[in-house]
Design a protein around this motif. Sequence first.
Motif, PDB file in Angstrom:
ATOM      1  N   MET A  64      -6.925   1.300   3.741  1.00  0.00           N
ATOM      2  CA  MET A  64      -6.035   0.153   3.847  1.00  0.00           C
ATOM      3  C   MET A  64      -6.716  -1.011   4.565  1.00  0.00           C
ATOM      4  O   MET A  64      -6.633  -2.164   4.138  1.00  0.00           O
ATOM      5  CB  MET A  64      -4.750   0.557   4.576  1.00  0.00           C
ATOM      6  N   MET A  69      -5.216  -4.723   3.797  1.00  0.00           N
ATOM      7  CA  MET A  69      -3.778  -4.547   3.903  1.00  0.00           C
ATOM      8  C   MET A  69      -3.331  -4.778   5.348  1.00  0.00           C
ATOM      9  O   MET A  69      -4.023  -4.427   6.293  1.00  0.00           O
ATOM     10  CB  MET A  69      -3.376  -3.153   3.417  1.00  0.00           C
ATOM     11  N   GLU A  70      -2.164  -5.368   5.493  1.00  0.00           N
ATOM     12  CA  GLU A  70      -1.677  -5.765   6.811  1.00  0.00           C
ATOM     13  C   GLU A  70      -0.763  -4.726   7.455  1.00  0.00           C
ATOM     14  O   GLU A  70      -0.599  -4.716   8.675  1.00  0.00           O
ATOM     15  CB  GLU A  70      -0.927  -7.096   6.693  1.00  0.00           C
ATOM     16  N   ALA A  71      -0.143  -3.891   6.639  1.00  0.00           N
ATOM     17  CA  ALA A  71       0.834  -2.953   7.200  1.00  0.00           C
ATOM     18  C   ALA A  71       1.008  -1.742   6.297  1.00  0.00           C
ATOM     19  O   ALA A  71       0.846  -1.832   5.076  1.00  0.00           O
ATOM     20  CB  ALA A  71       2.181  -3.642   7.400  1.00  0.00           C
ATOM     21  N   TYR A  72       1.340  -0.625   6.924  1.00  0.00           N
ATOM     22  CA  TYR A  72       1.716   0.582   6.196  1.00  0.00           C
ATOM     23  C   TYR A  72       3.229   0.558   6.028  1.00  0.00           C
ATOM     24  O   TYR A  72       3.971   0.268   6.975  1.00  0.00           O
ATOM     25  CB  TYR A  72       1.300   1.827   6.973  1.00  0.00           C
ATOM     26  N   SER A  73       3.717   0.851   4.839  1.00  0.00           N
ATOM     27  CA  SER A  73       5.156   0.845   4.620  1.00  0.00           C
ATOM     28  C   SER A  73       5.550   1.914   3.611  1.00  0.00           C
ATOM     29  O   SER A  73       4.895   2.070   2.584  1.00  0.00           O
ATOM     30  CB  SER A  73       5.620  -0.526   4.108  1.00  0.00           C
ATOM     31  N   ILE A  77       9.528  -4.010   0.298  1.00  0.00           N
ATOM     32  CA  ILE A  77       9.594  -5.123   1.233  1.00  0.00           C
ATOM     33  C   ILE A  77      10.054  -6.376   0.496  1.00  0.00           C
ATOM     34  O   ILE A  77       9.427  -6.799  -0.489  1.00  0.00           O
ATOM     35  CB  ILE A  77       8.225  -5.380   1.885  1.00  0.00           C
ATOM     36  N   GLY A 151       5.656  -1.669  -1.501  1.00  0.00           N
ATOM     37  CA  GLY A 151       4.923  -2.912  -1.306  1.00  0.00           C
ATOM     38  C   GLY A 151       5.886  -4.082  -1.333  1.00  0.00           C
ATOM     39  O   GLY A 151       7.114  -3.907  -1.285  1.00  0.00           O
ATOM     40  N   HIS A 152       5.340  -5.288  -1.405  1.00  0.00           N
ATOM     41  CA  HIS A 152       6.173  -6.480  -1.481  1.00  0.00           C
ATOM     42  C   HIS A 152       6.738  -6.627  -2.898  1.00  0.00           C
ATOM     43  O   HIS A 152       6.036  -6.394  -3.878  1.00  0.00           O
ATOM     44  CB  HIS A 152       5.370  -7.725  -1.119  1.00  0.00           C
ATOM     45  N   ARG A 186      -0.762  -6.241   0.208  1.00  0.00           N
ATOM     46  CA  ARG A 186      -0.687  -6.554   1.645  1.00  0.00           C
ATOM     47  C   ARG A 186      -0.036  -5.446   2.464  1.00  0.00           C
ATOM     48  O   ARG A 186      -0.322  -5.296   3.660  1.00  0.00           O
ATOM     49  CB  ARG A 186       0.069  -7.858   1.850  1.00  0.00           C
ATOM     50  N   ALA A 187       0.837  -4.690   1.858  1.00  0.00           N
ATOM     51  CA  ALA A 187       1.517  -3.595   2.551  1.00  0.00           C
ATOM     52  C   ALA A 187       1.884  -2.528   1.530  1.00  0.00           C
ATOM     53  O   ALA A 187       2.154  -2.834   0.365  1.00  0.00           O
ATOM     54  CB  ALA A 187       2.760  -4.102   3.272  1.00  0.00           C
ATOM     55  N   ASN A 189       1.518   2.094   0.757  1.00  0.00           N
ATOM     56  CA  ASN A 189       1.124   3.429   1.199  1.00  0.00           C
ATOM     57  C   ASN A 189      -0.005   3.954   0.300  1.00  0.00           C
ATOM     58  O   ASN A 189      -0.699   3.183  -0.352  1.00  0.00           O
ATOM     59  CB  ASN A 189       2.335   4.365   1.212  1.00  0.00           C
TER      60      ASN A 189
END
Length: 265
Positions: A64, A69-73, A77, A151-152, A186-187, A189
């Motif tokens: 990631m 990537m900025e964040a794990y989700s 989002i 993701g977004h 960007r976010a 798994n």
Amino acid sequence: NLFLPSTHASKRTAVLGTSKSRLTVRIGSLYFTNKPNKNNWSIPLPLINPSDYTFSLATIMAAMRFCGMEAYSEELIYPDGGDVTEEMNDSSLDVIEPLSQRNVDIFKEFKENLKHGSFPPLQVVYGDQLGFSVEALAVIPKHTLIAEYTGHVSTVERSGETSSDSLMVLLDTGSPKTSLLIDPSRAGNIARFLNGINNRSQFSRRKANVRTRRFSLDGKCRVVLFTGKRVEPGDKLNYDYNAGVEGKSAGEWAKTGFYDTSNFL
């Protein structure tokens, strides 16, 4: 060990005292598949060895970070103040095959396990030929849940604003203005790191061991990945990016996120 594929259900019943008809059982804060069934999903067994577990998570985080990537989700989002809202994800606007209530419940239990850190036995690896890919670290039975695609959320109309090669169709309303995509650039798994197959090659198609399923949960579309066959340790997880859109026109492909996979292995 009670829930390994090689363990007979009668042993679990003798130890746990649970009914054979019950598909899953809860022990502490985690859910386990008690009675595998060909018509139902299974909950993945986490890695038991602490060092293996830590290594697995480290490979995901490293991949990631490498990809920016900025964040794990583990959730979809919907950007604050954006032009896409959760209300736009209305599954009644699409034609979605109904999912059995048993599988809905199993999916919810799978998501609950993830909140407690119980992840599938997987690692992300990198190779010069394939780039990033996902490998199994233990046996994973057929129909085992792997990940929700997260993701977004964006519209198909705005898909040209991203350079992501991992877009996933979430909602198809027939209009690019209201059809939705999942962008994990960007976010997200581990789902974004699974490889695709060349669906124009019969040899490559045989490599597919993971399937995707869009379904409705509480009136919202969701996308989940699960194994389509038994996966052995060391096997790479592959699925068909274009499943369900074969034979459509170029215009229809563009609307549904079709990928040219002719250069895939």
